[in-house]
Design a protein around this motif. Structure first.
Motif, PDB file in Angstrom:
ATOM      1  N   LEU A   1      -7.868  26.086  -5.164  1.00  0.00           N
ATOM      2  CA  LEU A   1      -8.012  24.717  -5.651  1.00  0.00           C
ATOM      3  C   LEU A   1      -7.652  24.631  -7.136  1.00  0.00           C
ATOM      4  CD1 LEU A   1      -9.025  21.817  -4.912  1.00  0.00           C
ATOM      5  CD2 LEU A   1     -11.262  22.562  -5.718  1.00  0.00           C
ATOM      6  N   ILE A   2      -8.148  25.587  -7.903  1.00  0.00           N
ATOM      7  CA  ILE A   2      -7.863  25.644  -9.339  1.00  0.00           C
ATOM      8  C   ILE A   2      -6.360  25.746  -9.576  1.00  0.00           C
ATOM      9  CG2 ILE A   2      -8.087  27.115 -11.383  1.00  0.00           C
ATOM     10  CD1 ILE A   2     -10.970  27.779 -10.310  1.00  0.00           C
ATOM     11  N   ASP A   3      -5.720  26.641  -8.842  1.00  0.00           N
ATOM     12  CA  ASP A   3      -4.284  26.857  -9.016  1.00  0.00           C
ATOM     13  C   ASP A   3      -3.454  25.656  -8.559  1.00  0.00           C
ATOM     14  OD1 ASP A   3      -4.840  29.380 -10.022  1.00  0.00           O
ATOM     15  OD2 ASP A   3      -4.445  30.398  -8.109  1.00  0.00           O
ATOM     16  N   LEU A   4      -3.824  25.044  -7.438  1.00  0.00           N
ATOM     17  CA  LEU A   4      -3.068  23.911  -6.911  1.00  0.00           C
ATOM     18  C   LEU A   4      -3.166  22.670  -7.789  1.00  0.00           C
ATOM     19  CD1 LEU A   4      -3.827  24.142  -3.104  1.00  0.00           C
ATOM     20  CD2 LEU A   4      -1.565  24.250  -4.159  1.00  0.00           C
TER      21      LEU A   4
ATOM     22  N   ARG B   1     -15.372  27.405   0.939  1.00  0.00           N
ATOM     23  CA  ARG B   1     -14.024  27.144   1.436  1.00  0.00           C
ATOM     24  C   ARG B   1     -13.823  25.643   1.552  1.00  0.00           C
ATOM     25  NH1 ARG B   1     -13.471  31.320  -0.330  1.00  0.00           N
ATOM     26  NH2 ARG B   1     -13.091  33.283   0.724  1.00  0.00           N
ATOM     27  N   ILE B   2     -12.622  25.216   1.190  1.00  0.00           N
ATOM     28  CA  ILE B   2     -12.274  23.803   1.213  1.00  0.00           C
ATOM     29  C   ILE B   2     -11.245  23.576   2.302  1.00  0.00           C
ATOM     30  CG2 ILE B   2     -11.235  21.927  -0.124  1.00  0.00           C
ATOM     31  CD1 ILE B   2     -12.329  24.405  -2.373  1.00  0.00           C
ATOM     32  N   PRO B   3     -11.571  22.778   3.313  1.00  0.00           N
ATOM     33  CA  PRO B   3     -10.574  22.489   4.352  1.00  0.00           C
ATOM     34  C   PRO B   3      -9.346  21.808   3.738  1.00  0.00           C
ATOM     35  CG  PRO B   3     -12.751  21.765   5.051  1.00  0.00           C
ATOM     36  CD  PRO B   3     -12.850  22.119   3.602  1.00  0.00           C
ATOM     37  N   ARG B   4      -8.187  22.191   4.187  1.00  0.00           N
ATOM     38  CA  ARG B   4      -6.938  21.601   3.687  1.00  0.00           C
ATOM     39  C   ARG B   4      -6.983  20.083   3.808  1.00  0.00           C
ATOM     40  NH1 ARG B   4      -2.068  24.249   6.449  1.00  0.00           N
ATOM     41  NH2 ARG B   4      -3.067  23.274   8.207  1.00  0.00           N
ATOM     42  N   ALA B   5      -7.534  19.583   4.912  1.00  0.00           N
ATOM     43  CA  ALA B   5      -7.641  18.131   5.126  1.00  0.00           C
ATOM     44  C   ALA B   5      -8.561  17.476   4.096  1.00  0.00           C
ATOM     45  CB  ALA B   5      -8.142  17.843   6.534  1.00  0.00           C
ATOM     46  N   ALA B   6      -9.596  18.189   3.645  1.00  0.00           N
ATOM     47  CA  ALA B   6     -10.507  17.634   2.639  1.00  0.00           C
ATOM     48  C   ALA B   6      -9.798  17.484   1.302  1.00  0.00           C
ATOM     49  CB  ALA B   6     -11.732  18.534   2.488  1.00  0.00           C
ATOM     50  N   LEU B   7      -8.949  18.435   0.962  1.00  0.00           N
ATOM     51  CA  LEU B   7      -8.176  18.322  -0.268  1.00  0.00           C
ATOM     52  C   LEU B   7      -7.211  17.152  -0.184  1.00  0.00           C
ATOM     53  CD1 LEU B   7      -7.287  19.210  -3.040  1.00  0.00           C
ATOM     54  CD2 LEU B   7      -5.810  20.922  -1.951  1.00  0.00           C
ATOM     55  N   GLN B   8      -6.564  17.005   0.957  1.00  0.00           N
ATOM     56  CA  GLN B   8      -5.627  15.884   1.133  1.00  0.00           C
ATOM     57  C   GLN B   8      -6.368  14.556   1.041  1.00  0.00           C
ATOM     58  OE1 GLN B   8      -2.081  16.104   1.561  1.00  0.00           O
ATOM     59  NE2 GLN B   8      -2.416  14.000   0.913  1.00  0.00           N
ATOM     60  N   ALA B   9      -7.566  14.463   1.634  1.00  0.00           N
ATOM     61  CA  ALA B   9      -8.361  13.232   1.568  1.00  0.00           C
ATOM     62  C   ALA B   9      -8.740  12.908   0.127  1.00  0.00           C
ATOM     63  CB  ALA B   9      -9.610  13.366   2.436  1.00  0.00           C
ATOM     64  N   TYR B  10      -9.094  13.914  -0.641  1.00  0.00           N
ATOM     65  CA  TYR B  10      -9.441  13.702  -2.053  1.00  0.00           C
ATOM     66  C   TYR B  10      -8.224  13.177  -2.819  1.00  0.00           C
ATOM     67  CZ  TYR B  10     -10.355  14.715  -6.947  1.00  0.00           C
ATOM     68  OH  TYR B  10     -10.474  14.612  -8.294  1.00  0.00           O
TER      69      TYR B  10
ATOM     70  N   MET C   1       0.843  -1.172   0.000  1.00  0.00           N
ATOM     71  CA  MET C   1       0.000   0.000   0.000  1.00  0.00           C
ATOM     72  C   MET C   1       0.887   1.233   0.000  1.00  0.00           C
ATOM     73  SD  MET C   1      -2.828   0.980   2.793  1.00  0.00           S
ATOM     74  CE  MET C   1      -3.276   2.650   3.052  1.00  0.00           C
ATOM     75  N   THR C   2       0.644   2.141  -0.939  1.00  0.00           N
ATOM     76  CA  THR C   2       1.426   3.366  -0.987  1.00  0.00           C
ATOM     77  C   THR C   2       0.626   4.495  -0.387  1.00  0.00           C
ATOM     78  OG1 THR C   2       0.591   3.929  -3.164  1.00  0.00           O
ATOM     79  CG2 THR C   2       2.624   2.638  -3.081  1.00  0.00           C
ATOM     80  N   THR C   3       1.338   5.450   0.145  1.00  0.00           N
ATOM     81  CA  THR C   3       0.669   6.613   0.703  1.00  0.00           C
ATOM     82  C   THR C   3       0.998   7.817  -0.138  1.00  0.00           C
ATOM     83  OG1 THR C   3       2.509   7.077   2.176  1.00  0.00           O
ATOM     84  CG2 THR C   3       0.710   5.733   3.064  1.00  0.00           C
ATOM     85  N   GLN C   4       0.037   8.702  -0.261  1.00  0.00           N
ATOM     86  CA  GLN C   4       0.197   9.931  -1.023  1.00  0.00           C
ATOM     87  C   GLN C   4       0.992  10.920  -0.205  1.00  0.00           C
ATOM     88  OE1 GLN C   4      -0.911  10.590  -4.070  1.00  0.00           O
ATOM     89  NE2 GLN C   4      -0.468  12.755  -4.132  1.00  0.00           N
ATOM     90  N   ALA C   5       1.935  11.586  -0.836  1.00  0.00           N
ATOM     91  CA  ALA C   5       2.691  12.633  -0.147  1.00  0.00           C
ATOM     92  C   ALA C   5       1.754  13.787   0.166  1.00  0.00           C
ATOM     93  CB  ALA C   5       3.829  13.111  -1.037  1.00  0.00           C
ATOM     94  N   PRO C   6       1.976  14.469   1.271  1.00  0.00           N
ATOM     95  CA  PRO C   6       1.132  15.608   1.607  1.00  0.00           C
ATOM     96  C   PRO C   6       1.196  16.665   0.514  1.00  0.00           C
ATOM     97  CG  PRO C   6       2.592  15.053   3.435  1.00  0.00           C
ATOM     98  CD  PRO C   6       3.001  14.223   2.267  1.00  0.00           C
ATOM     99  N   ILE C   7       0.105  17.386   0.366  1.00  0.00           N
ATOM    100  CA  ILE C   7       0.099  18.448  -0.632  1.00  0.00           C
ATOM    101  C   ILE C   7       1.117  19.498  -0.249  1.00  0.00           C
ATOM    102  CG2 ILE C   7      -2.250  18.150  -1.468  1.00  0.00           C
ATOM    103  CD1 ILE C   7      -3.184  20.207   0.519  1.00  0.00           C
ATOM    104  N   SER C   8       1.774  20.022  -1.242  1.00  0.00           N
ATOM    105  CA  SER C   8       2.797  21.017  -0.950  1.00  0.00           C
ATOM    106  C   SER C   8       2.257  22.403  -1.217  1.00  0.00           C
ATOM    107  CB  SER C   8       4.056  20.763  -1.771  1.00  0.00           C
ATOM    108  OG  SER C   8       3.774  20.906  -3.138  1.00  0.00           O
ATOM    109  N   GLY C   9       2.445  23.263  -0.279  1.00  0.00           N
ATOM    110  CA  GLY C   9       1.962  24.617  -0.429  1.00  0.00           C
ATOM    111  C   GLY C   9       3.069  25.603  -0.646  1.00  0.00           C
ATOM    112  N   GLY C  10       4.273  25.213  -0.413  1.00  0.00           N
ATOM    113  CA  GLY C  10       5.372  26.139  -0.578  1.00  0.00           C
ATOM    114  C   GLY C  10       6.517  25.490  -1.313  1.00  0.00           C
ATOM    115  N   ALA C  11       7.534  26.279  -1.570  1.00  0.00           N
ATOM    116  CA  ALA C  11       8.688  25.777  -2.301  1.00  0.00           C
ATOM    117  C   ALA C  11       9.392  24.670  -1.534  1.00  0.00           C
ATOM    118  CB  ALA C  11       9.649  26.927  -2.583  1.00  0.00           C
TER     119      ALA C  11
END
Length: 72
Positions: free
Chosen positions: A27-30, A57-66, A1-11
């Motif tokens: 969301l569109i930009d990310l 508004r989209i919770p950061r955790a909801a984007l990560q779950a998606y 089972m692989t895990t998705q890396a956390p979404i990156s918000g910065g450099a």
């Protein structure tokens, strides 16, 4: 089972650089998706959202779950 890396918000790849709640524009930009696709994901419930007045508004955790669900 692989895990998705956390979404990156910065450099530095740190997701905590993202605000706790994202706008649809964020969301569109990310994800580099169209406005229509972004609103379709939110309205269908594929990405959980919160309505504050007329704002969506989209919770950061909801984007990560998606993203995690898409990786499977």
């Amino acid at each position: 089972m692989t895990t998705q890396a956390p979404i990156s918000g910065g450099a530095d790849g740190n997701s905590s650089a993202l605000p706790p709640y994202l706008s649809v524009r964020n969301l569109i930009d990310l994800l580099r998706i169209s406005r229509t696709t972004a609103y379709a994901l939110v309205s269908s419930g594929q990405i959980r959202s919160v309505h504050i007045g007329r704002a969506i508004r989209i919770p950061r955790a909801a984007l990560q779950a998606y993203l995690d669900a898409q990786a499977r």
